[in-house]
Design an enzyme around this catalytic site. Structure first.
Site, PDB file in Angstrom:
ATOM      1  N   ASP A 145     -53.265 -20.703  28.741  1.00 34.55           N
ATOM      2  CA  ASP A 145     -53.957 -19.270  29.068  1.00 34.55           C
ATOM      3  C   ASP A 145     -54.107 -19.476  30.648  1.00 34.55           C
ATOM      4  O   ASP A 145     -55.036 -19.251  31.133  1.00 34.55           O
ATOM      5  CB  ASP A 145     -55.212 -19.183  28.324  1.00 34.55           C
ATOM      6  CG  ASP A 145     -56.321 -20.392  28.506  1.00 34.55           C
ATOM      7  OD1 ASP A 145     -55.605 -21.403  28.995  1.00 34.55           O
ATOM      8  OD2 ASP A 145     -57.392 -20.101  28.456  1.00 34.55           O
ATOM      9  N   ASP A 187     -54.763 -24.689  34.238  1.00 40.92           N
ATOM     10  CA  ASP A 187     -53.631 -24.779  33.528  1.00 40.92           C
ATOM     11  C   ASP A 187     -52.377 -24.719  34.600  1.00 40.92           C
ATOM     12  O   ASP A 187     -51.415 -25.474  34.385  1.00 40.92           O
ATOM     13  CB  ASP A 187     -53.445 -23.398  32.590  1.00 40.92           C
ATOM     14  CG  ASP A 187     -54.381 -23.125  31.543  1.00 40.92           C
ATOM     15  OD1 ASP A 187     -54.151 -23.248  30.444  1.00 40.92           O
ATOM     16  OD2 ASP A 187     -55.732 -22.997  32.156  1.00 40.92           O
ATOM     17  N   ASP A 227     -57.687 -29.063  31.791  1.00 41.23           N
ATOM     18  CA  ASP A 227     -56.030 -29.130  31.047  1.00 41.23           C
ATOM     19  C   ASP A 227     -55.465 -30.292  31.291  1.00 41.23           C
ATOM     20  O   ASP A 227     -54.592 -30.714  30.623  1.00 41.23           O
ATOM     21  CB  ASP A 227     -55.629 -27.806  31.133  1.00 41.23           C
ATOM     22  CG  ASP A 227     -56.504 -26.712  30.441  1.00 41.23           C
ATOM     23  OD1 ASP A 227     -56.939 -26.796  29.620  1.00 41.23           O
ATOM     24  OD2 ASP A 227     -56.439 -25.325  30.959  1.00 41.23           O
TER      25      ASP A 227
END
Length: 318
Positions: free
Chosen positions: A10, A15, A250
């Site tokens: 996302d 990310d 992440d």
């Protein structure tokens, strides 16, 4: 042989950091990036993913449109931390257009890629787990064809970052998280919220890391400024992160998936997700009393090789 990955993202700031680490790893092949609602609305996620690939000169990697909303929960985003656009609110007028997206949808793409590479693909899930839940509904045999699943999400100590007891990715789609933890019986490794906080990056390292004189470092410094400022604020440190440094959530799941011996301590336990609690909906539950009667146990990350983590982050911006 290269390690084959599907990345489900996302794409917000962490990310982007995780994707760039994977792109810089010489023994990794990214077969596709599937996009999901989460840190920011899906259209932004798609644009952000292409922006990251562009700065790394890897627009050859296929990007797929996934779910724009959770299975049942109310839609929510993390614009106060990642910026309203998910990448620090520093738009690029020359960003790639969405015409570069693949026609196939994310869940179908996951199924096809794994079917073509049975037992060889590791799925790194860094978003709400909606795409994964849809994939197993479409093909119940999908999880058994995976080599492994690495998840950033959930929590172990009832310490939330979105609700009192809930981590963002699981709270953003509790039903999907429940389905994935119930039906994905491949080797499953989870980087939880508290774990990532306890292994956060010292600020002195961040200054050095983002100080490199490269295009990638300039991009990362620009998109990270807002979230790093937020993370350094007194209220945020006190309420959320335990105040240890910068938390690239992440990236822990990503490095665990691609770097041998990165995880130095873990714990195997059956897990599920609370769906009905007034205060605990979306909280991950660890079954130490074995009341769930689950044969499949997840590996919960505890400690990491921090020097290896730092080196891979440095390599990602060269």
């Amino acid at each position: 042989m290269k390690k084959k990955l599907i990345i489900d993202a996302d794409t917000g700031v962490d990310d982007a950091q995780a994707i760039m680490v994977a792109l810089a790893a010489p023994d990794v092949e990214i077969l596709g990036i599937t996009c999901c609602h989460g840190n920011t609305p899906l259209e932004n996620v798609l644009k952000n993913t292409l922006r990251v690939l562009k700065v790394c000169n890897r627009l050859d990697i296929p990007v797929y449109r996934g779910c724009s909303k959770p299975l049942l929960a109310r839609k929510q985003h993390a614009g106060d931390y990642h910026g309203k656009d998910g990448l620090g609110d520093v738009p690029d007028p020359d960003a790639p257009g969405l015409e570069l997206l693949q026609k196939k949808k994310a869940a179908q793409a996951m199924i096809k890629i794994v079917k073509q590479n049975p037992g060889e693909v590791t799925l790194v899930a860094m978003a709400p787990l909606t795409n994964l839940a849809v994939a197993v509904q479409l093909d119940p045999s999908f999880p058994e064809k995976l080599k492994a699943l690495y998840i950033m999400g959930g929590n172990t100590d009832s310490r939330g970052n979105t609700t009192m007891c809930g981590e963002f990715n699981f709270v953003a789609d509790p039903e999907a998280a429940f389905v994935v933890l119930d039906r994905y019986t491949c080797p499953t490794h989870i980087a939880t919220w508290e774990f990532s906080c306890r292994n956060s990056l010292p600020w002195c390292f961040c200054d050095q890391w983002l100080g490199e004189k490269t295009e990638k470092a300039a991009f990362m410094k620009k998109i990270s400024r807002l979230s790093m400022t937020k993370a350094q604020s007194a209220d945020y440190k006190k309420e959320i992160t335990e105040g240890g440094g910068f938390n690239s959530c992440d990236t822990y799941a990503m490095v665990a998936a691609i770097a041998d011996k990165f995880i130095t301590e873990d714990e195997e336990v059956a897990v599920t997700v609370e769906l009905e609690g007034a205060y605990t909906r979306g909280m991950m539950v660890l079954d130490y009393m074995q009341q769930l009667d689950k044969k499949h146990k997840a590996s919960i990350m505890k400690k990491v090789d921090m020097e290896k983590f730092k080196q891979m982050l440095v390599n990602s911006l060269k």
